[in-house]
Design a protein around this motif. Sequence first.
Motif, PDB file in Angstrom:
ATOM      1  N   GLY A 131     -55.299  31.087  -5.671  1.00  0.00           N
ATOM      2  CA  GLY A 131     -56.174  30.010  -4.986  1.00  0.00           C
ATOM      3  C   GLY A 131     -55.761  29.891  -3.598  1.00  0.00           C
ATOM      4  O   GLY A 131     -54.925  30.137  -3.030  1.00  0.00           O
ATOM      5  N   LEU A 132     -56.717  29.181  -3.023  1.00  0.00           N
ATOM      6  CA  LEU A 132     -56.710  28.468  -1.612  1.00  0.00           C
ATOM      7  C   LEU A 132     -56.830  26.852  -1.774  1.00  0.00           C
ATOM      8  O   LEU A 132     -57.485  26.618  -2.709  1.00  0.00           O
ATOM      9  N   ILE A 133     -55.991  26.364  -0.842  1.00  0.00           N
ATOM     10  CA  ILE A 133     -56.257  24.884  -0.580  1.00  0.00           C
ATOM     11  C   ILE A 133     -56.470  24.622   0.714  1.00  0.00           C
ATOM     12  O   ILE A 133     -55.706  25.201   1.633  1.00  0.00           O
ATOM     13  N   GLU A 135     -65.769  19.649  -9.949  1.00  0.00           N
ATOM     14  CA  GLU A 135     -65.314  20.940 -10.243  1.00  0.00           C
ATOM     15  C   GLU A 135     -66.140  21.783 -11.124  1.00  0.00           C
ATOM     16  O   GLU A 135     -66.905  21.121 -11.975  1.00  0.00           O
ATOM     17  N   GLU A 149     -60.672  23.794  -3.064  1.00  0.00           N
ATOM     18  CA  GLU A 149     -59.700  24.688  -3.857  1.00  0.00           C
ATOM     19  C   GLU A 149     -60.298  25.551  -4.633  1.00  0.00           C
ATOM     20  O   GLU A 149     -60.272  25.346  -5.997  1.00  0.00           O
ATOM     21  N   THR A 189     -60.137  28.910  -6.895  1.00  0.00           N
ATOM     22  CA  THR A 189     -59.217  29.646  -7.443  1.00  0.00           C
ATOM     23  C   THR A 189     -59.837  30.951  -8.379  1.00  0.00           C
ATOM     24  O   THR A 189     -61.022  30.468  -8.846  1.00  0.00           O
ATOM     25  N   GLU A 214     -61.909  18.375   0.980  1.00  0.00           N
ATOM     26  CA  GLU A 214     -60.913  19.520   0.575  1.00  0.00           C
ATOM     27  C   GLU A 214     -61.573  20.354  -0.635  1.00  0.00           C
ATOM     28  O   GLU A 214     -62.430  20.161  -1.336  1.00  0.00           O
ATOM     29  N   GLU A 264     -62.856  23.713  -7.049  1.00  0.00           N
ATOM     30  CA  GLU A 264     -62.653  22.190  -6.893  1.00  0.00           C
ATOM     31  C   GLU A 264     -62.897  21.427  -5.485  1.00  0.00           C
ATOM     32  O   GLU A 264     -62.582  22.098  -4.518  1.00  0.00           O
ATOM     33  N   THR A 265     -63.661  20.401  -5.274  1.00  0.00           N
ATOM     34  CA  THR A 265     -63.879  19.595  -3.990  1.00  0.00           C
ATOM     35  C   THR A 265     -63.788  18.347  -4.139  1.00  0.00           C
ATOM     36  O   THR A 265     -64.243  17.791  -5.434  1.00  0.00           O
ATOM     37  N   ARG A 273     -64.938  13.515  -6.944  1.00  0.00           N
ATOM     38  CA  ARG A 273     -64.471  14.976  -7.095  1.00  0.00           C
ATOM     39  C   ARG A 273     -65.502  15.673  -7.818  1.00  0.00           C
ATOM     40  O   ARG A 273     -66.073  14.891  -8.679  1.00  0.00           O
TER      41      ARG A 273
END
Length: 136
Positions: free
Chosen positions: A17-19, A63, A29, A31, A27, A45-46, A61
Amino acid sequence: PQPAAPNRLTRGLLAVGLIGLAPGWFELEPTLLVSNAGDVSLELETSFDLLLTQRLIVQPRVEMNAAVQAVPEIGVRSGLNDVEVGARLRYEIRRKFAPYVGVSLLRRIGASAAVARNQGERQSVGTITAGLRVWR
């Protein structure tokens, strides 16, 4: 004699994953998940922070979970499986120490919703969360 334990399906996953911070200060994320059987799925996920005061912060949030192929043994279908929306309210006592409370609603979509319905499960599940955000 004791009753036999129910069979539980377990699987190993490799997660990559990346963040990061996207334009607009969201933000992100993403994965990528690959199971030991080669099943591929994706989780995104944001979130973003809305400052109510310098210490009181609301964090909406979202997801989403999707799968490339179906895994019927665990109720996963190909395509978008579920979406979870929610928000957390945190109070930063110090920048590195912040208790929070949150609410969220998970909604199964499409074929995954049909599987849940056929098994007598709910298509939507609400949760309340409390925790402590601590970092270095």
